[in-house]
Scaffold this motif. Structure first.
Motif, PDB file in Angstrom:
ATOM      1  N   GLN A   3      12.677  62.006   7.123  1.00 36.27           N
ATOM      2  CA  GLN A   3      13.133  60.622   7.141  1.00 36.27           C
ATOM      3  C   GLN A   3      14.273  60.519   8.137  1.00 36.27           C
ATOM      4  O   GLN A   3      15.138  61.401   8.201  1.00 36.27           O
ATOM      5  N   LYS A   4      14.268  59.448   8.901  1.00 34.63           N
ATOM      6  CA  LYS A   4      15.360  59.202   9.841  1.00 34.63           C
ATOM      7  C   LYS A   4      16.454  58.442   9.100  1.00 34.63           C
ATOM      8  O   LYS A   4      16.243  57.334   8.610  1.00 34.63           O
ATOM      9  N   ILE A   5      17.615  59.077   8.988  1.00 28.45           N
ATOM     10  CA  ILE A   5      18.741  58.521   8.248  1.00 28.45           C
ATOM     11  C   ILE A   5      19.939  58.432   9.185  1.00 28.45           C
ATOM     12  O   ILE A   5      20.374  59.446   9.732  1.00 28.45           O
ATOM     13  N   LYS A   6      20.425  57.227   9.378  1.00 33.02           N
ATOM     14  CA  LYS A   6      21.556  56.981  10.286  1.00 33.02           C
ATOM     15  C   LYS A   6      21.299  57.607  11.653  1.00 33.02           C
ATOM     16  O   LYS A   6      22.173  58.246  12.243  1.00 33.02           O
ATOM     17  N   GLY A   7      20.064  57.456  12.124  1.00 32.07           N
ATOM     18  CA  GLY A   7      19.701  57.922  13.458  1.00 32.07           C
ATOM     19  C   GLY A   7      19.371  59.394  13.565  1.00 32.07           C
ATOM     20  O   GLY A   7      19.085  59.882  14.658  1.00 32.07           O
ATOM     21  N   SER A  37       8.832  54.767  13.013  1.00 31.88           N
ATOM     22  CA  SER A  37      10.242  54.633  13.369  1.00 31.88           C
ATOM     23  C   SER A  37      11.206  55.409  12.475  1.00 31.88           C
ATOM     24  O   SER A  37      12.248  55.844  12.942  1.00 31.88           O
ATOM     25  N   ASP A  38      10.867  55.622  11.193  1.00 27.54           N
ATOM     26  CA  ASP A  38      11.824  56.311  10.326  1.00 27.54           C
ATOM     27  C   ASP A  38      11.212  57.305   9.337  1.00 27.54           C
ATOM     28  O   ASP A  38      11.914  57.857   8.501  1.00 27.54           O
ATOM     29  N   GLU A  53      11.382  60.334  20.112  1.00 29.50           N
ATOM     30  CA  GLU A  53      11.468  60.701  18.694  1.00 29.50           C
ATOM     31  C   GLU A  53      10.678  61.973  18.396  1.00 29.50           C
ATOM     32  O   GLU A  53      11.132  62.824  17.644  1.00 29.50           O
ATOM     33  N   TRP A  99      17.061  62.761  12.055  1.00 33.02           N
ATOM     34  CA  TRP A  99      15.922  63.201  11.255  1.00 33.02           C
ATOM     35  C   TRP A  99      16.372  64.281  10.273  1.00 33.02           C
ATOM     36  O   TRP A  99      17.086  65.210  10.639  1.00 33.02           O
ATOM     37  N   ASN A 103       4.369  60.259  13.125  1.00 40.14           N
ATOM     38  CA  ASN A 103       5.629  59.589  12.843  1.00 40.14           C
ATOM     39  C   ASN A 103       5.579  58.107  13.200  1.00 40.14           C
ATOM     40  O   ASN A 103       4.768  57.675  14.006  1.00 40.14           O
TER      41      ASN A 103
END
Length: 144
Positions: free
Chosen positions: A113-117, A81-82, A3, A119, A79
């Motif tokens: 922000q992690k959105i639908k996998g 996870s999201d 990540e 960043w 960071n």
């Protein structure tokens, strides 16, 4: 890919898009409802419908004669996870169409922000330190 590597790649993609004066590529890295605290007025910008065509990035690019120099130093990433935060010192250089030269260091913080996998930038804050000697002037001549 880890990540943190994905986050570093997003930052590099943003810097590359600015160096290449490609507003479309830069804007695609932001969420539609991002919040921007940039060096240029206004004090804050919030885009509910996305950056595409709404921000003045293309107009700003036109104030540079050729390419834009942008270098990142002291990059720090936090960071989970999201959610992620990046802080860095940025060196902006280039010859302007009015004949002046830009050569400044500034601070930048990005909230991701992690959105639908993937960043995405949700928040961008750029600033200069202020001289605290009563002049209330931005300290644009500092170097790391």
């Amino acid at each position: 890919m880890l990540e943190e590597d994905k986050i570093r790649q997003l930052k590099e993609n943003l810097s590359r898009a600015i160096r290449e004066k490609d507003a479309k590529k830069a804007n695609k890295l932001f969420v539609k409802n991002c919040v921007l605290f940039l060096m240029a007025p206004p004090l804050m910008e919030k885009f509910d419908e996305g950056l595409e065509g709404l921000n003045n990035l293309e107009n700003w690019f036109l104030t540079f004669e050729n390419g834009i120099g942008l270098e990142t130093k002291e990059l720090e990433i936090t960071n989970n996870s999201d959610i992620a935060f990046l802080s860095s010192l940025e060196h902006l250089t280039g010859k302007r169409t009015d004949g002046s030269e830009t050569d400044i260091w500034f601070r930048e913080t990005l909230g991701l922000q992690k959105i639908k996998g993937e960043w995405k930038v949700t928040h961008q804050h750029q600033s200069f330190p202020m001289h605290m000697d009563g002049t209330d002037k931005a300290a644009t001549n500092l170097e790391p």
